[in-house]
Design a protein around this motif. Structure first.
Motif, mmCIF file in Angstrom:
data_model
loop_
_atom_site.group_PDB
_atom_site.id
_atom_site.type_symbol
_atom_site.label_atom_id
_atom_site.label_comp_id
_atom_site.label_asym_id
_atom_site.label_seq_id
_atom_site.Cartn_x
_atom_site.Cartn_y
_atom_site.Cartn_z
ATOM 1 N N THR A 163 -4.062 5.300 -0.848
ATOM 2 C CA THR A 163 -3.819 4.219 0.069
ATOM 3 C C THR A 163 -5.428 3.619 0.115
ATOM 4 N N SER A 211 0.896 4.124 -2.652
ATOM 5 C CA SER A 211 0.670 5.430 -2.668
ATOM 6 C C SER A 211 2.098 6.351 -3.055
ATOM 7 N N LEU A 258 0.745 -1.182 -0.025
ATOM 8 C CA LEU A 258 0.084 0.135 -0.102
ATOM 9 C C LEU A 258 0.749 1.290 -0.045
ATOM 10 N N ASN A 259 2.020 1.157 0.856
ATOM 11 C CA ASN A 259 2.902 2.394 0.761
ATOM 12 C C ASN A 259 3.525 2.627 -0.588
#
Length: 530
Positions: free
Chosen positions: A374, A345, A341-342
């Motif tokens: 995210t 993003s 997810l990081n």
């Protein structure tokens, strides 16, 4: 066999305590070391030595997803899936002697940046979107899928709810300890994962009667790395031709895998680190596949081979130890999901939003967009994961490899030709990245969902997915050559890259020759039982 019924209250208590302790450790470290973010946090100041590089690359590759999937395929076919670990040494060697010198010589932070220097900004922008797609499919959705299967087995819940629970836990980790929770606790996860896997292997070997017992109680073809050409699961031709497409993409061009080499102190440390990764890949088979083979002997009537690993855990480990295993698996899964997810993003916010739309965006705006991406990525990944769950006729391992096989061809073509053939043009690279990606994904959707092979039918409408990946690669390779030949425009970006050939130090050369010799011996040893 219902795994949920094999668990005790103590096991669930251990899971809860373990997760809380990890969050507390991460939060404490985050508060203690709180400082403004600087570049060294992301680049490691080009300070990584060979041990850090090797462990980081291997740790990124292995994990609960690989463990569960490998045990599943080991249960049904034996060590043939070991090719996806042992065959990799060729492409790790390719990274060390061909790609790494060029990456480090160009002094880049990311692989899209490298291709931007090679072909220009347009290629870098396309690769940013490509990275987003691959993160969504390979690192996020496939990890959620494997994690959903694990949670479903443990808590007896439907897949969608299992996936949502994983995402909520990942969000809770982030809020409680931030990304430092992942950074500082990931080492703990990997060490415990190795210890747990070795313990399971040791207990399993005792139960089946040692090495001689496991050989006597399994079909002889369970110990072949190359199966006959008419084998229904993994014919040798499919592995020999198809895996290299995936291998080049995964080991030589995927940002998550190559990042450690980019942070090397120097080229020698990068090449030694890659070599160390090759040695570590050898233990994948005993750690991850062997438990599945032992499960085949001890519990031959499993209705779902994807339950092989957890069946071994719940049947062979005592109460409390079962909970520790589950806690390690869940926490490591959450780490991977959080990291994915990081990455999603970061790529969208910095490489697309800031670079293309708001170069002067404030830090507050950047953080806000990052949070929105995210959340959006998490929601989108749920739908992709459910689509993957609807795939019929493939076990967990084959689902993983087939999805990766359809992602790989465009990147493998563009990087191989971009690095090895100086006449490759920007137009050719961009067309392959756009058209090739759409073509690969379209064929993948048709293969996996629209017109899947009937597992009960003797007639197959599709070739093996590894062969399909190879055919796509060949077609795109022909395309990139033709387009480059027809494109008369010069490529002004080529001169910005360092194309000095790599010079292997005596130590690096010796270690690579030794590893190659060991791998050849392993392949000869495990291919004599037709």
């Amino acid at each position: 066999m219902n795994i949920y019924d094999q668990l005790d209250v103590l096991d669930f208590a251990v899971v809860g305590i373990y997760l809380l302790v990890l969050i507390a450790i991460g939060a404490w470290i985050s508060i203690r070391n709180k400082r403004p973010a600087d570049e060294n946090y992301f680049l490691a100041g080009n300070s990584l030595n060979w041990t850090s590089i090797g462990f980081n690359m291997w740790g990124t590759n292995v994990g609960p997803s690989m463990l569960i999937a490998s045990a599943s395929i080991g249960y049904t076919t034996g060590i043939v899936a070991g090719n996806f670990s042992w065959y990799a040494f060729i492409f790790i060697f390719l990274l060390a002697v061909v790609f790494a010198p060029r990456y480090l010589g160009a002094r880049v932070q990311t692989l899209p940046e490298f291709m931007g220097k090679r072909f220009g900004d347009s290629t870098q922008n396309i690769l940013a979107w490509y990275t987003i797609v691959t993160v969504l499919l390979s690192w996020l959705s496939l990890t959620l899928f494997a994690g959903g299967i694990l949670i479903k087995q443990i808590l007896n819940l439907p897949m969608w709810l299992s996936v949502v629970i994983l995402l909520l836990i990942a969000g809770f980790f982030t809020m409680a300890g931030g990304l430092k929770t992942i950074a500082y606790t990931n080492v703990i996860q990997m060490v415990l994962l190795i210890i747990v896997s070795f313990a399971l292997m040791w207990v399993g070997l005792e139960k089946v009667g040692g090495v001689s017992g496991i050989i006597e109680k399994t079909p002889s073809n369970y110990w072949n790395l190359f199966m006959p050409s008419d084998d229904a699961n993994y014919p040798w031709v499919a592995i020999l031709l198809g895996y290299p497409i995936m291998g080049v993409w995964f080991w030589c061009t995927d940002q998550s895998m190559v990042q450690s080499v980019l942070g090397a102190k120097n080229i020698k440390q990068g090449q030694l680190g890659a070599n160390f990764t090759g040695w570590l890949k050898i233990i994948d088979v005993p750690l991850f596949i062997l438990p599945g083979i032992m499960c085949f002997i001890l519990f031959p009537d499993l209705s779902n081979p994807d339950e092989a690993y957890m069946t071994m855990v719940t049947e062979l480990f005592p109460t409390g130890m079962k909970g520790l295993v589950m806690a390690v698996l869940i926490a490591a899964l959450v780490s991977t999901i959080d990291s994915a997810l990081n990455a999603l993003s970061t790529v969208f916010t910095m490489d697309i939003f800031v670079k293309k739309f708001q170069p002067d965006a404030s830090q507050k705006k950047i953080v806000k967009v990052g949070h929105m991406v995210t959340v959006s990525g998490a929601i989108l990944s749920i739908f992709i994961t459910m689509a993957i769950d609807s795939i019929k006729g493939l076990n967990l391992f084959d689902v993983f490899q087939s999805v990766l096989g359809f992602i790989a061809p465009p990147m493998s073509v563009v990087f191989l030709f971009g690095v090895l053939w100086k006449k490759t043009t920007t137009k050719a690279a961009n067309i392959i990245l756009i058209f090739g990606t759409l073509l690969s994904l379209l064929i993948g959707v048709l293969y996996l969902w629209v017109f899947p092979n009937d597992p009960n039918s003797a007639v197959k409408i599709w070739p093996h997915f590894l062969l399909l990946s190879f055919y796509i690669f060949v077609f795109l390779s022909i395309m990139i050559v033709i387009i480059s030949k027809l494109d008369k425009q010069s490529n002004p970006y080529l001169s910005t890259l360092n194309y000095t050939k790599a010079k292997l130090s005596p130590k690096v050369k010796f270690l690579w020759i030794t590893l190659i010799t060991v791998m050849i011996c392993l392949y000869l040893f495990f291919n004599g039982n037709y």
